[in-house]
Scaffold this motif. Structure first.
Motif, PDB file in Angstrom:
ATOM      1  N   CYS A   7       0.857  -1.188   0.000  1.00  0.00           N
ATOM      2  CA  CYS A   7       0.000   0.000   0.000  1.00  0.00           C
ATOM      3  C   CYS A   7       0.893   1.237   0.000  1.00  0.00           C
ATOM      4  O   CYS A   7       1.876   1.292   0.737  1.00  0.00           O
ATOM      5  N   HIS A   9       0.278   4.083   1.144  1.00  0.00           N
ATOM      6  CA  HIS A   9       0.068   4.975   2.287  1.00  0.00           C
ATOM      7  C   HIS A   9       0.521   4.357   3.609  1.00  0.00           C
ATOM      8  O   HIS A   9       1.176   5.014   4.388  1.00  0.00           O
ATOM      9  N   CYS A  10       0.161   3.111   3.849  1.00  0.00           N
ATOM     10  CA  CYS A  10       0.427   2.541   5.177  1.00  0.00           C
ATOM     11  C   CYS A  10       1.347   1.324   5.153  1.00  0.00           C
ATOM     12  O   CYS A  10       1.543   0.686   6.167  1.00  0.00           O
ATOM     13  N   LYS A  35      -8.513  -0.103   3.628  1.00  0.00           N
ATOM     14  CA  LYS A  35      -8.698   1.077   4.475  1.00  0.00           C
ATOM     15  C   LYS A  35      -8.332   2.352   3.719  1.00  0.00           C
ATOM     16  O   LYS A  35      -9.073   3.338   3.744  1.00  0.00           O
ATOM     17  N   CYS A  36      -7.232   2.322   2.999  1.00  0.00           N
ATOM     18  CA  CYS A  36      -6.781   3.508   2.276  1.00  0.00           C
ATOM     19  C   CYS A  36      -7.623   3.771   1.031  1.00  0.00           C
ATOM     20  O   CYS A  36      -7.793   4.920   0.641  1.00  0.00           O
ATOM     21  N   ARG A  38     -10.829   3.368   0.898  1.00  0.00           N
ATOM     22  CA  ARG A  38     -12.002   4.072   1.434  1.00  0.00           C
ATOM     23  C   ARG A  38     -11.685   5.539   1.715  1.00  0.00           C
ATOM     24  O   ARG A  38     -12.469   6.416   1.371  1.00  0.00           O
ATOM     25  N   THR A  39     -10.548   5.817   2.331  1.00  0.00           N
ATOM     26  CA  THR A  39     -10.214   7.208   2.652  1.00  0.00           C
ATOM     27  C   THR A  39      -9.897   8.015   1.397  1.00  0.00           C
ATOM     28  O   THR A  39     -10.290   9.178   1.298  1.00  0.00           O
ATOM     29  N   GLU A  40      -9.217   7.408   0.433  1.00  0.00           N
ATOM     30  CA  GLU A  40      -8.882   8.133  -0.789  1.00  0.00           C
ATOM     31  C   GLU A  40     -10.113   8.428  -1.639  1.00  0.00           C
ATOM     32  O   GLU A  40     -10.210   9.507  -2.223  1.00  0.00           O
ATOM     33  N   THR A  41     -11.063   7.505  -1.709  1.00  0.00           N
ATOM     34  CA  THR A  41     -12.270   7.780  -2.487  1.00  0.00           C
ATOM     35  C   THR A  41     -13.114   8.867  -1.820  1.00  0.00           C
ATOM     36  O   THR A  41     -13.770   9.640  -2.503  1.00  0.00           O
ATOM     37  N   LYS A  42     -13.080   8.936  -0.497  1.00  0.00           N
ATOM     38  CA  LYS A  42     -13.779  10.023   0.191  1.00  0.00           C
ATOM     39  C   LYS A  42     -13.119  11.374  -0.091  1.00  0.00           C
ATOM     40  O   LYS A  42     -13.791  12.387  -0.244  1.00  0.00           O
ATOM     41  N   LYS A  43     -11.784  11.392  -0.186  1.00  0.00           N
ATOM     42  CA  LYS A  43     -11.071  12.627  -0.504  1.00  0.00           C
ATOM     43  C   LYS A  43     -11.368  13.089  -1.928  1.00  0.00           C
ATOM     44  O   LYS A  43     -11.356  14.279  -2.212  1.00  0.00           O
TER      45      LYS A  43
END
Length: 69
Positions: A7, A9-10, A35-36, A38-43
């Motif tokens: 990943c 990011h993490c 997890k990443c 989900r956060t990236e699509t929200k951004k």
């Protein structure tokens, strides 16, 4: 040779590929864990007017799912 991508990011195993195509700039492809993703699509919702295409695909690794010959 590493068979599973990390990943971006993490630094855990990445099982998804996120492709983002913008109208007026370059395309972006990143390999992420769930997890990443989900956060990236929200951004991405902040950049909504500039985005042409968002595609999330699972990565099929030989270590996860054997490919029949």
């Amino acid at each position: 040779m590493e068979r599973v991508s990390k990943c971006e990011h993490c630094d855990v195993d990445a099982y998804y590929k996120l492709d983002v195509e913008y109208f007026y700039s370059e395309n972006m492809t990143v390999y992420l864990c769930i997890k990443c993703v989900r956060t990236e699509t929200k951004k991405l919702s902040d950049d909504f007017p500039a985005i042409r295409l968002v595609k999330v695909e699972p990565i099929i690794h030989p270590t996860i799912l054997p490919i029949a010959k």
